[in-house]
Structures are given as C-alpha cells and as structure tokens.
Design an enzyme around this catalytic site. Structure first.
Site, PDB file in Angstrom:
ATOM      1  N   HIS A 133       0.801  -1.225   0.000  1.00 28.47           N
ATOM      2  CA  HIS A 133       0.000   0.000   0.000  1.00 28.47           C
ATOM      3  C   HIS A 133       0.840   1.286   0.000  1.00 28.47           C
ATOM      4  O   HIS A 133       0.781   2.084  -0.915  1.00 28.47           O
ATOM      5  CB  HIS A 133      -0.915   0.032   1.233  1.00 28.47           C
ATOM      6  CG  HIS A 133      -1.808  -1.156   1.359  1.00 28.47           C
ATOM      7  ND1 HIS A 133      -2.923  -1.380   0.567  1.00 28.47           N
ATOM      8  CD2 HIS A 133      -1.748  -2.211   2.217  1.00 28.47           C
ATOM      9  CE1 HIS A 133      -3.515  -2.509   0.940  1.00 28.47           C
ATOM     10  NE2 HIS A 133      -2.829  -3.023   1.931  1.00 28.47           N
TER      11      HIS A 133
HETATM   12  O1  RIB Z   1      -4.908  -0.185   4.761  1.00 27.84           O
HETATM   13  C1  RIB Z   1      -3.517  -0.150   4.543  1.00 27.84           C
HETATM   14  C2  RIB Z   1      -2.876   0.945   5.339  1.00 27.84           C
HETATM   15  O2  RIB Z   1      -3.079   0.722   6.737  1.00 27.84           O
HETATM   16  C3  RIB Z   1      -1.354   1.012   5.162  1.00 27.84           C
HETATM   17  O3  RIB Z   1      -0.918   2.317   5.355  1.00 27.84           O
HETATM   18  C4  RIB Z   1      -0.849   0.131   6.268  1.00 27.84           C
HETATM   19  O4  RIB Z   1       0.476   0.503   6.668  1.00 27.84           O
HETATM   20  C5  RIB Z   1      -1.815   0.469   7.371  1.00 27.84           C
HETATM   21  O5  RIB Z   1      -1.354   1.659   8.002  1.00 27.84           O
END
Ligand code: RIB
Ligand code: CA
Length: 342
Positions: free
Chosen positions: A271
């Site tokens: 992500h």
């Molecule tokens: O949903 C994914 C996000 O939530 C990313 O930033 C992961 O590191 C968590 O913080």
C-alpha cells in the site's frame, strides 16, 4: 576551413549545446520538498526505503510518526530503523500523536506483528528522535515554507496533520499537496467490509484534512489491490544482493500472507510504497477528480470513504482519486531504487 569559419562553426555548436541543456533542465522535474507522515508498519518501511533511495527527486525534510499499525513508541522506533537501513540518518524523525482525535485507538499487530515490522529482526537504531513533537514540527515547517512548496505523503492515520490544521489553519498556505494512502470505494474495505484501515483508525482526522481545502490525492485500496507482489517480483527484489533487497524481500514475504489468505489472491499489496511511487513516477497511475466524503458516524459505515466516481451528486471535486496503476512498472521502480541502497 578558414579561421572565420572555424570560429563560426564553434559558435553554432555552443549555441546548440546550451539550448539543449536549457530544455533538458526545464523538463527535468523539480525536486519535491517532502514530509512523510507514517505509522511503520511493514509497507511503511518499504515506502520509506523507496523515498530515501530517491534523493535526486525527493528532498525528505522530515519523517513524522503517528500511532496506527502499532503504538507510537514502536512506529517511531521503526521509522528510525528504516532511516538507518536506508543510510539516511540525515533525515530527522519526530514523534506525533499517540492516539486518534476522538475514537478509541485500534492497532494492526495481527498484520504487522507485535514489533510492527514483519519477517525481519528488529534492533534499537543508533540515532534517536528529535525533541520537538511532530505536530509542532509540521506547523513550524509549513509556516516557514514558501507558499505551496511542501508535499506531505500520508501513510497512516491523519491525526498529526489534523491536529496541526486545527491549531494553525494558516499552514495550508505552505502545502503543495497531500498524497494519502487510504480509503476504498469500488471493492470494499480491509478493516471492515467498507472501510480501509488508515481512514477507520481516525476518520475524524481525515474529515478535518478533507475540509481544510488542501490539494488531496488519495491512493486507495482500489489501486493498491491492483499492484500485487508475486514470487517472481519478490525474487527480483531479494536477488539484488544487498541488505535492502534482503530486508524488503523478507518483510513482504511475511506481510502479504494475510491479504493473500483474506482475499484469495496470488500476491499482496504494498500500500504505502504506492504513494511514493506516485510521487516518483505519476505516469504509472491514473484516476480522476471526485467529490470525496468520509463517514464519521458510529455504525457499520464508520470510516467509509465515498468517492463520487461518476459525479452523480454534482458536488464540488475535492480530491484526485487514483483508481489504476502499472503493477510491473511499480515493481521495476521499487527494485531499481532499492538496488541503490546498502
Ligand atoms: O490499509 C492499509 C494501510 O493501513 C497502510 O498504510 C498500512 O500501513 C496500514 O497503516
Ligand atoms: Ca501505513
């Protein structure tokens, strides 16, 4: 060739050379002044390594940490660790908010492990935190910055920036844009059926940022779930033969297991690194301006983001919603930049 012709020929060549130089310098993108707000977090660590390996494009002014994936003491320690692994102890780290604005804190140790980074041994980094709190650092830095000059990569709950905006609304002047990893629209959430973790962990903060009027880019699950690891892509990284490649290979091998099992996918998303890739190579991504709202009401839609992709309600557009990305282009970029590190 006469002396005159030799001088004339030399003159023409110099003019051509200088004009090519000026065109290329105009086209060479300007370096981005960047603050990374983060809750490391396995994918946050990968994002930090990618950013810190790209100094010719990203002038990382500072890293600000927030509670999210794990508690603040560990997200702050992990940010210092990523900085050490990147060989970039020149970049200061400031600890920020230990909990969300309103809601009861939630964490994601089940995904990121008790220490907040999966798959690798953790140690206490040599260099410590700065004395200043992250919120004061944001206010001071954004007030001192040239108008519209600082980009903020928002990789966790938006608590720090929300607190800074409440205390000093004038700081919007110094912000160029805020690029947020967060939200979900087309294919549902990851922490609830409709909400993504960063928004769910502090929806009130996201609402403050949304209503501040800053230029917003959202990099939601809609696109991060299209940029997935594979055995081949992870092998590509692990075969770099350096510490960074080994670390990221081991971190991601462990980190993606939950998403692969949950969604029945052949790989998992990275992500937060997608936000940094967007800053480095925006041409890898596509999306559109939308009207975006976040639900702060307690209940089944708490933390949900509603992106009006088809402009159904004809409301003002307040965010650029990234919906697609070039997965192989992302991994080629990530691998190449990790290859620069120790
Ligand atoms: O949903 C994914 C996000 O939530 C990313 O930033 C992961 O590191 C968590 O913080
Ligand atoms: Ca994160």
């Amino acid at each position: 060739m006469s002396r005159f012709m030799r001088i004339f020929h030399h003159l023409i060549r110099s003019v051509v050379f200088l004009s090519v130089l000026s065109i290329s310098s105009v086209h060479a993108a300007e370096k981005i002044d960047l603050i990374i707000d983060t809750d490391p977090g396995a994918d946050d660590v990968v994002a930090l390594l990618l950013a810190l390996a790209s100094p010719e494009q990203l002038n990382v002014l500072g890293i600000t940490t927030v509670a999210g994936n794990v508690r603040l003491d560990k997200t702050s320690r992990n940010a210092r660790l990523a900085r050490e692994w990147a060989g970039r102890e020149d970049v200061p780290v400031y600890a920020g908010a230990p909990k969300p604005l309103v809601r009861t804190p939630i964490y994601a140790e089940n995904i990121h492990g008790q220490e907040g980074v999966t798959g690798v041994p953790i140690h206490e980094p040599a260099k410590g935190l700065e004395q200043a709190n992250a919120v004061n650092y944001l206010i001071d830095t954004l007030r001192a910055a040239k108008p519209g000059s600082v980009t903020i990569a928002m990789l966790g709950p938006q608590t720090n920036l929300a607190l800074a905006l409440v205390q000093a609304p004038d700081i919007t002047k110094g912000i160029r844009e805020v690029v947020v990893m967060g939200g979900a629209h087309f294919n549902g959430g990851n922490i609830t059926p409709v909400a993504e973790f960063n928004l769910y962990a502090d929806p009130h903060a996201a609402d403050v940022v949304l209503k501040s009027g800053v230029k917003l880019v959202y990099v939601p699950l809609d696109v991060t779930h299209k940029i997935l690891t594979s055995d081949q892509r992870l092998k590509q990284i692990a075969s770099l033969g350096n510490q960074a490649g080994k670390l990221v290979g081991d971190i991601l091998n462990e980190y993606v297991k939950n998403d692969m099992a949950h969604y029945g996918l052949p790989g998992g998303p990275v992500h937060d690194a997608s936000v940094i890739a967007y800053l480095l190579k925006p041409e890898l991504f596509s999306g559109r301006e939308v009207n975006l709202v976040v639900d702060t009401r307690e209940g089944p839609t708490f933390g949900q983001t509603i992106a009006d992709w088809y402009d159904t309600l004809k409301q003002p557009k307040n965010a650029f919603w990234v919906e697609n990305g070039d997965a192989q282009g992302f991994f080629d970029l990530l691998t190449a930049r990790l290859g620069r590190l120790q």
